[in-house]
Design a protein around this motif. Structure first.
Motif, PDB file in Angstrom:
ATOM      1  N   GLN A 137       9.179  -5.936  10.605  1.00 46.24           N
ATOM      2  CA  GLN A 137       8.346  -5.070  11.520  1.00 46.24           C
ATOM      3  C   GLN A 137       8.569  -3.741  10.862  1.00 46.24           C
ATOM      4  O   GLN A 137       9.640  -3.220  10.829  1.00 46.24           O
ATOM      5  N   VAL A 138       7.357  -3.004  10.740  1.00 46.32           N
ATOM      6  CA  VAL A 138       7.537  -1.776  10.326  1.00 46.32           C
ATOM      7  C   VAL A 138       6.785  -0.686  11.366  1.00 46.32           C
ATOM      8  O   VAL A 138       5.751  -0.818  12.111  1.00 46.32           O
ATOM      9  N   THR A 139       7.764   0.349  11.887  1.00 47.17           N
ATOM     10  CA  THR A 139       7.217   1.335  12.988  1.00 47.17           C
ATOM     11  C   THR A 139       7.343   2.587  11.960  1.00 47.17           C
ATOM     12  O   THR A 139       8.117   2.890  11.329  1.00 47.17           O
ATOM     13  N   VAL A 140       6.455   3.446  12.640  1.00 49.11           N
ATOM     14  CA  VAL A 140       6.246   4.872  12.314  1.00 49.11           C
ATOM     15  C   VAL A 140       6.286   5.891  13.471  1.00 49.11           C
ATOM     16  O   VAL A 140       5.685   5.641  14.339  1.00 49.11           O
ATOM     17  N   SER A 141       7.067   7.123  12.901  1.00 51.36           N
ATOM     18  CA  SER A 141       6.955   8.224  13.780  1.00 51.36           C
ATOM     19  C   SER A 141       6.554   9.390  12.790  1.00 51.36           C
ATOM     20  O   SER A 141       6.838   9.470  11.820  1.00 51.36           O
ATOM     21  N   THR A 142       5.725  10.328  13.368  1.00 49.54           N
ATOM     22  CA  THR A 142       5.026  11.490  12.752  1.00 49.54           C
ATOM     23  C   THR A 142       4.988  12.497  13.925  1.00 49.54           C
ATOM     24  O   THR A 142       4.591  12.332  15.015  1.00 49.54           O
ATOM     25  N   ASN A 143       5.039  13.774  13.605  1.00 51.19           N
ATOM     26  CA  ASN A 143       4.583  14.938  14.282  1.00 51.19           C
ATOM     27  C   ASN A 143       3.097  15.339  13.943  1.00 51.19           C
ATOM     28  O   ASN A 143       2.641  16.213  14.482  1.00 51.19           O
ATOM     29  N   GLY A 144       2.456  14.502  13.066  1.00 51.23           N
ATOM     30  CA  GLY A 144       1.126  14.658  12.860  1.00 51.23           C
ATOM     31  C   GLY A 144       0.216  13.711  13.505  1.00 51.23           C
ATOM     32  O   GLY A 144       0.815  12.851  14.437  1.00 51.23           O
ATOM     33  N   GLY A 145      -0.851  13.604  13.289  1.00 50.21           N
ATOM     34  CA  GLY A 145      -1.858  12.587  13.987  1.00 50.21           C
ATOM     35  C   GLY A 145      -1.505  11.282  13.330  1.00 50.21           C
ATOM     36  O   GLY A 145      -1.861  11.094  11.947  1.00 50.21           O
ATOM     37  N   GLN A 146      -1.313  10.280  14.128  1.00 46.45           N
ATOM     38  CA  GLN A 146      -0.850   9.022  13.453  1.00 46.45           C
ATOM     39  C   GLN A 146      -2.133   8.039  13.645  1.00 46.45           C
ATOM     40  O   GLN A 146      -2.935   7.905  14.637  1.00 46.45           O
ATOM     41  N   GLY A 147      -2.386   7.438  12.561  1.00 43.76           N
ATOM     42  CA  GLY A 147      -3.426   6.326  12.522  1.00 43.76           C
ATOM     43  C   GLY A 147      -2.741   5.027  12.403  1.00 43.76           C
ATOM     44  O   GLY A 147      -1.514   4.839  12.751  1.00 43.76           O
ATOM     45  N   PRO A 148      -3.448   3.791  12.028  1.00 43.95           N
ATOM     46  CA  PRO A 148      -3.168   2.805  11.846  1.00 43.95           C
ATOM     47  C   PRO A 148      -1.822   2.643  11.041  1.00 43.95           C
ATOM     48  O   PRO A 148      -1.937   3.085   9.822  1.00 43.95           O
ATOM     49  N   VAL A 149      -1.092   1.215  11.053  1.00 52.27           N
ATOM     50  CA  VAL A 149      -0.092   1.118  10.356  1.00 52.27           C
ATOM     51  C   VAL A 149      -0.599  -0.412   9.560  1.00 52.27           C
ATOM     52  O   VAL A 149      -0.593  -1.121  10.798  1.00 52.27           O
ATOM     53  N   THR A 150      -0.841  -0.623   8.325  1.00 48.03           N
ATOM     54  CA  THR A 150      -1.197  -1.951   8.148  1.00 48.03           C
ATOM     55  C   THR A 150       0.161  -2.396   7.324  1.00 48.03           C
ATOM     56  O   THR A 150       0.556  -1.908   6.372  1.00 48.03           O
ATOM     57  N   THR A 151       0.495  -3.532   7.628  1.00 51.56           N
ATOM     58  CA  THR A 151       1.906  -4.356   6.998  1.00 51.56           C
ATOM     59  C   THR A 151       1.375  -5.301   6.166  1.00 51.56           C
ATOM     60  O   THR A 151       0.730  -6.298   6.540  1.00 51.56           O
ATOM     61  N   TYR A 152       1.973  -5.461   5.043  1.00 52.62           N
ATOM     62  CA  TYR A 152       1.820  -6.704   4.175  1.00 52.62           C
ATOM     63  C   TYR A 152       2.973  -7.250   3.945  1.00 52.62           C
ATOM     64  O   TYR A 152       3.780  -7.143   2.861  1.00 52.62           O
ATOM     65  N   PRO A 153       3.621  -8.108   4.691  1.00 52.38           N
ATOM     66  CA  PRO A 153       5.121  -8.542   4.742  1.00 52.38           C
ATOM     67  C   PRO A 153       5.395  -9.539   3.590  1.00 52.38           C
ATOM     68  O   PRO A 153       6.399  -9.267   3.093  1.00 52.38           O
ATOM     69  N   GLY A 154       4.293 -10.207   3.207  1.00 53.13           N
ATOM     70  CA  GLY A 154       4.703 -11.126   1.905  1.00 53.13           C
ATOM     71  C   GLY A 154       4.927 -10.238   0.629  1.00 53.13           C
ATOM     72  O   GLY A 154       5.451 -10.491  -0.238  1.00 53.13           O
ATOM     73  N   GLN A 155       4.318  -8.947   0.869  1.00 52.10           N
ATOM     74  CA  GLN A 155       4.575  -8.092  -0.357  1.00 52.10           C
ATOM     75  C   GLN A 155       5.426  -6.677  -0.056  1.00 52.10           C
ATOM     76  O   GLN A 155       5.730  -6.181  -0.997  1.00 52.10           O
ATOM     77  N   ASN A 156       6.083  -7.034   1.122  1.00 58.89           N
ATOM     78  CA  ASN A 156       7.250  -6.104   1.397  1.00 58.89           C
ATOM     79  C   ASN A 156       6.479  -4.578   1.327  1.00 58.89           C
ATOM     80  O   ASN A 156       7.119  -3.619   0.740  1.00 58.89           O
ATOM     81  N   TYR A 157       5.470  -4.439   2.097  1.00 57.30           N
ATOM     82  CA  TYR A 157       4.614  -3.253   1.787  1.00 57.30           C
ATOM     83  C   TYR A 157       3.941  -2.930   3.077  1.00 57.30           C
ATOM     84  O   TYR A 157       3.527  -3.919   3.712  1.00 57.30           O
ATOM     85  N   ALA A 158       3.671  -1.592   3.499  1.00 53.96           N
ATOM     86  CA  ALA A 158       3.119  -1.047   4.425  1.00 53.96           C
ATOM     87  C   ALA A 158       2.453   0.099   4.223  1.00 53.96           C
ATOM     88  O   ALA A 158       2.841   0.993   3.263  1.00 53.96           O
ATOM     89  N   ARG A 159       1.015   0.496   4.691  1.00 54.83           N
ATOM     90  CA  ARG A 159       0.234   1.470   4.385  1.00 54.83           C
ATOM     91  C   ARG A 159       0.158   2.096   5.797  1.00 54.83           C
ATOM     92  O   ARG A 159      -0.294   1.776   6.802  1.00 54.83           O
ATOM     93  N   VAL A 160       0.535   3.631   5.689  1.00 54.33           N
ATOM     94  CA  VAL A 160       0.582   4.178   6.938  1.00 54.33           C
ATOM     95  C   VAL A 160      -0.685   5.537   6.773  1.00 54.33           C
ATOM     96  O   VAL A 160      -0.681   5.870   5.761  1.00 54.33           O
ATOM     97  N   THR A 161      -1.342   5.626   7.865  1.00 49.73           N
ATOM     98  CA  THR A 161      -2.347   6.708   7.643  1.00 49.73           C
ATOM     99  C   THR A 161      -2.272   7.635   8.697  1.00 49.73           C
ATOM    100  O   THR A 161      -1.751   7.175  10.033  1.00 49.73           O
ATOM    101  N   GLY A 162      -2.909   8.775   9.016  1.00 50.17           N
ATOM    102  CA  GLY A 162      -2.666   9.770   9.820  1.00 50.17           C
ATOM    103  C   GLY A 162      -3.476  11.132   9.430  1.00 50.17           C
ATOM    104  O   GLY A 162      -4.078  10.988   8.265  1.00 50.17           O
TER     105      GLY A 162
END
Length: 197
Positions: A137-162
């Motif tokens: 599971q991937v969790t994100v914290s930011t002091n900016g505006g946080q968008g969605p977190v899209t995780t691709y576990p089979g690829q060990n990759y996550a995309r974070v937007t904000g």
């Protein structure tokens, strides 16, 4: 596979049961090693001998040792057997435990962030890791505006937007946590357009 004694203590007493399935767990050494031990309920009765097996093959060099360390490959499944001969029982207590060797703990391999535009510029971060035991599971914290977190576990990759906040250094921290509760984190900042930092 190498097997080494861990806390090699000769057993002077063990407890009462007719089955003696060993207690096995990940070794918490950052490797796929597994620690197997005589069950705790055998602590109150005298034991004459302890014998270990791995996949039905005897391990005589570890006879009479209470706890052993089994080295193996991530994802490999082993059956660790244990035979206890108790001083006050005619028949030995026998049991086994099937265990899958864990993957190494998660490690962050890359974490890159970029932003474009002005003032409240949108940003995107790409978070990559290796190791870990599924599901992760991937969790994100930011002091900016946080968008969605899209995780691709089979690829060990996550995309974070904000989005960047104007006139401050925007920071993003991503953490991956695996099924065994092991974690790895990384932080990035200074990627927002000039005037936002």
């Amino acid at each position: 596979m190498l097997l080494t004694a861990v806390l090699g203590v000769l057993l002077a007493g063990a407890g009462a049961a007719h089955a003696s399935a060993p207690v096995c767990r990940p070794a918490s050494t950052g490797t796929p090693d597994v620690v197997c031990a005589v069950p705790a309920e055998f602590d109150n009765r005298p034991v004459e001998s302890i014998e270990w097996t791995k996949d039905d093959d005897p391990l005589p060099r570890f006879d009479d040792i209470r706890q052993i360390l089994v080295s193996c490959e991530p994802g490999q499944t082993l059956v660790i057997g244990l035979t206890l001969r108790l001083a006050d029982d005619l028949n030995p207590s026998v049991g086994d435990t099937r265990i899958t060797c864990p993957s190494p703990p998660p490690t962050v391999t890359a974490f890159n962030c970029s932003a474009y535009g002005t003032v409240t510029a949108p940003f995107r971060c790409d978070f990559h890791w290796s190791g870990g035991t599924d599901p992760e599971q991937v969790t994100v914290s930011t002091n900016g505006g946080q968008g969605p977190v899209t995780t691709y576990p089979g690829q060990n990759y996550a995309r974070v937007t904000g989005s960047c906040f104007p006139y401050q250094i925007t920071s993003v921290t991503a953490t991956v946590t695996d099924a065994a509760g092991r974690r790895a984190s990384a932080t990035r900042n200074g990627f927002c357009p000039r005037g936002n930092n």
